[in-house]
Design an enzyme around this catalytic site. Structure first.
Site, PDB file in Angstrom:
ATOM      1  N   LYS A 156      42.102  41.415  39.660  1.00  0.00           N
ATOM      2  CA  LYS A 156      42.618  41.396  38.281  1.00  0.00           C
ATOM      3  C   LYS A 156      42.542  42.776  37.675  1.00  0.00           C
ATOM      4  CE  LYS A 156      38.425  41.888  36.118  1.00  0.00           C
ATOM      5  NZ  LYS A 156      38.021  43.111  35.406  1.00  0.00           N
ATOM      6  N   ALA A 214      32.661  46.752  43.524  1.00  0.00           N
ATOM      7  CA  ALA A 214      32.131  47.385  42.304  1.00  0.00           C
ATOM      8  C   ALA A 214      33.200  48.256  41.657  1.00  0.00           C
ATOM      9  CB  ALA A 214      30.858  48.192  42.593  1.00  0.00           C
ATOM     10  N   GLY A 215      34.433  47.734  41.614  1.00  0.00           N
ATOM     11  CA  GLY A 215      35.563  48.533  41.143  1.00  0.00           C
ATOM     12  C   GLY A 215      36.137  48.125  39.808  1.00  0.00           C
ATOM     13  N   GLY A 216      35.643  47.042  39.202  1.00  0.00           N
ATOM     14  CA  GLY A 216      36.236  46.586  37.941  1.00  0.00           C
ATOM     15  C   GLY A 216      37.479  45.755  38.156  1.00  0.00           C
ATOM     16  N   ALA A 276      37.202  42.579  39.780  1.00  0.00           N
ATOM     17  CA  ALA A 276      36.714  41.206  40.005  1.00  0.00           C
ATOM     18  C   ALA A 276      36.711  40.813  41.479  1.00  0.00           C
ATOM     19  CB  ALA A 276      37.504  40.187  39.176  1.00  0.00           C
ATOM     20  N   GLY A 323      34.082  40.615  43.590  1.00  0.00           N
ATOM     21  CA  GLY A 323      32.999  39.664  43.849  1.00  0.00           C
ATOM     22  C   GLY A 323      33.330  38.297  43.270  1.00  0.00           C
ATOM     23  N   SER A 324      33.912  38.291  42.082  1.00  0.00           N
ATOM     24  CA  SER A 324      34.304  37.025  41.450  1.00  0.00           C
ATOM     25  C   SER A 324      35.362  36.321  42.295  1.00  0.00           C
ATOM     26  CB  SER A 324      34.864  37.286  40.056  1.00  0.00           C
ATOM     27  OG  SER A 324      33.891  37.911  39.249  1.00  0.00           O
ATOM     28  N   ASP A 346      33.905  36.331  35.018  1.00  0.00           N
ATOM     29  CA  ASP A 346      35.281  36.547  35.494  1.00  0.00           C
ATOM     30  C   ASP A 346      35.704  35.539  36.564  1.00  0.00           C
ATOM     31  OD1 ASP A 346      35.384  38.758  33.874  1.00  0.00           O
ATOM     32  OD2 ASP A 346      35.291  40.233  35.500  1.00  0.00           O
TER      33      ASP A 346
HETATM   34  O1  C5P Z   1      29.053  37.241  33.980  1.00  0.00           O
HETATM   35  P1  C5P Z   1      28.717  38.306  34.970  1.00  0.00           P
HETATM   36  O2  C5P Z   1      27.529  37.935  35.829  1.00  0.00           O
HETATM   37  O3  C5P Z   1      29.867  38.770  35.768  1.00  0.00           O
HETATM   38  O4  C5P Z   1      28.255  39.546  34.124  1.00  0.00           O
HETATM   39  C1  C5P Z   1      27.656  40.662  34.707  1.00  0.00           C
HETATM   40  C2  C5P Z   1      26.966  41.471  33.619  1.00  0.00           C
HETATM   41  O5  C5P Z   1      27.948  42.054  32.763  1.00  0.00           O
HETATM   42  C3  C5P Z   1      26.086  40.667  32.698  1.00  0.00           C
HETATM   43  O6  C5P Z   1      24.788  40.558  33.218  1.00  0.00           O
HETATM   44  C4  C5P Z   1      26.109  41.479  31.429  1.00  0.00           C
HETATM   45  O7  C5P Z   1      25.246  42.590  31.550  1.00  0.00           O
HETATM   46  C5  C5P Z   1      27.523  42.027  31.410  1.00  0.00           C
HETATM   47  N1  C5P Z   1      28.456  41.207  30.620  1.00  0.00           N
HETATM   48  C6  C5P Z   1      28.362  41.215  29.241  1.00  0.00           C
HETATM   49  N2  C5P Z   1      29.237  40.474  28.502  1.00  0.00           N
HETATM   50  C7  C5P Z   1      30.200  39.742  29.102  1.00  0.00           C
HETATM   51  C8  C5P Z   1      30.324  39.734  30.508  1.00  0.00           C
HETATM   52  C9  C5P Z   1      29.437  40.486  31.237  1.00  0.00           C
HETATM   53  O8  C5P Z   1      27.494  41.875  28.674  1.00  0.00           O
HETATM   54  N3  C5P Z   1      31.043  39.053  28.353  1.00  0.00           N
END
Ligand code: C5P
Length: 308
Positions: free
Chosen positions: A10, A97-99, A101, A103-104, A137
């Site tokens: 994404k 780790a690229g932004g 998603a 891993g998602s 995500d």
């Molecule tokens: O939800 P996810 O595990 O992918 O989020 C990874 C990290 O990104 C969270 O631990 C948090 O530090 C940050 N995050 C956030 N606010 C969001 C989504 C992610 O602060 N809405």
């Protein structure tokens, strides 16, 4: 018995970030667009839960139970009271780790694949609930297309997209940690009033019309200053893509992948070549959007057919 699921990456065409909540997450207005770069997740019946990975970034992928694909299998098996006896293989094309998603995507892919393999019968709603538990995500990786994510990004509303958009992505030489980028956002926000995140009407209209110029004018990413603060060289990549004729350039999600919206395939080629020649990125990929969400692939056809 094996099941393979293909899952898209994404880009966030809008990422409006609110103030940190008491639980540490941030409320978002997150406009996700699935793009045609894919991981393929294959689950195969096995004696115990194992994970393997192939692809250019495979050495950076954890193969233990912290992997979102393994966590997805454990979550579904736990709900059904069955053993998570499955081998998960990830053919990884989405940067790690690229932004984008990646891993998602693997979490959503493994969940859908295990649901098929085990004939677990989870409804779409149950799958989405498990995805939301796995990460903010992950639900979008399941549904794909385009969607507005609210809450921490997990509550989705599907969006219309009027046409195909062309993108170029520049992968950086190292990754960025999403929590670290959100922490940097908080640090930069100190002493400032952070408005409630709201989706941009102009952006949603541009998507619905399929108007690339209007979309280029409307994209925004509140995490971009934080990503650039942690990774200042990304500014050079953004400049190189803009100079080569990209309609707009932005950091994808929490970065460090940079995303370039271009008019057509010819422009995609030109921007890709310029980015590579600039020496400001590790590799470049082109992709179109929107892409479908997690999809079960037909069983592999070996070409060997029994005589009638
Ligand atoms: O939800 P996810 O595990 O992918 O989020 C990874 C990290 O990104 C969270 O631990 C948090 O530090 C940050 N995050 C956030 N606010 C969001 C989504 C992610 O602060 N809405």
């Amino acid at each position: 018995m094996s099941v393979t699921v293909r899952v898209p990456a994404k880009v966030n065409v809008q990422l409006a970030v609110g103030a940190a909540r008491p639980d540490g997450f941030h409320d978002l207005a997150n406009v996700f667009l699935a793009v045609g770069l894919y991981d393929e997740v294959t689950v195969t019946t096995a004696d115990e839960l194992t994970v393997t990975c192939e692809g250019p970034d495979a050495d950076q992928v954890p193969l233990d139970r912290t992997n979102l694909a393994a966590r997805a299998a454990l979550a579904l098996a736990g709900r059904r009271g069955i053993e998570p006896a499955v081998h998960i293989h990830i053919a990884k094309d989405i940067p790690v780790a690229g932004g984008m998603a990646g891993g998602s995507a693997d979490g959503a892919g493994a969940l859908l694949a295990c649901n098929e393999l085990w004939r677990a019968g989870a409804s779409r709603a149950e799958l989405l609930a498990i995805c939301a538990d796995l990460g903010s995500d992950v639900p979008f990786s399941l549904v794909g297309g385009a969607a507005l994510g609210t809450g921490r990004g997990e509550r989705l509303t599907a969006l219309d997209v009027g046409s195909t958009f062309h993108w170029v992505f520049a992968m950086a030489g190292r990754g960025l940690s999403t929590p670290a980028v959100f922490r940097e956002f908080d640090r930069l926000a100190e002493g400032h009033d952070i408005p409630e995140p709201v989706a941009s009407r102009d952006l949603l209209d541009a998507l619905a019309k399929g108007d690339a110029d209007a979309l280029a004018a409307a994209v925004s990413n509140d995490l971009q200053p934080a990503a650039l603060s942690l990774f200042p060289d990304l500014a050079d990549t953004l400049d190189a893509g803009r100079a080569a004729g990209a309609l707009t350039a932005l950091v994808s999600g929490s970065g460090p992948t940079t995303a370039f919206l271009v008019r057509d395939t010819a422009s995609a080629q030109k921007v890709s070549e310029a980015l590579l020649a600039s020496g400001t990125c590790r590799t470049v990929r082109t992709a179109t959007a929107p892409a479908p969400g997690a999809t079960v692939l037909p069983p592999f056809d070996t070409g060997a057919h029994a005589d009638a």
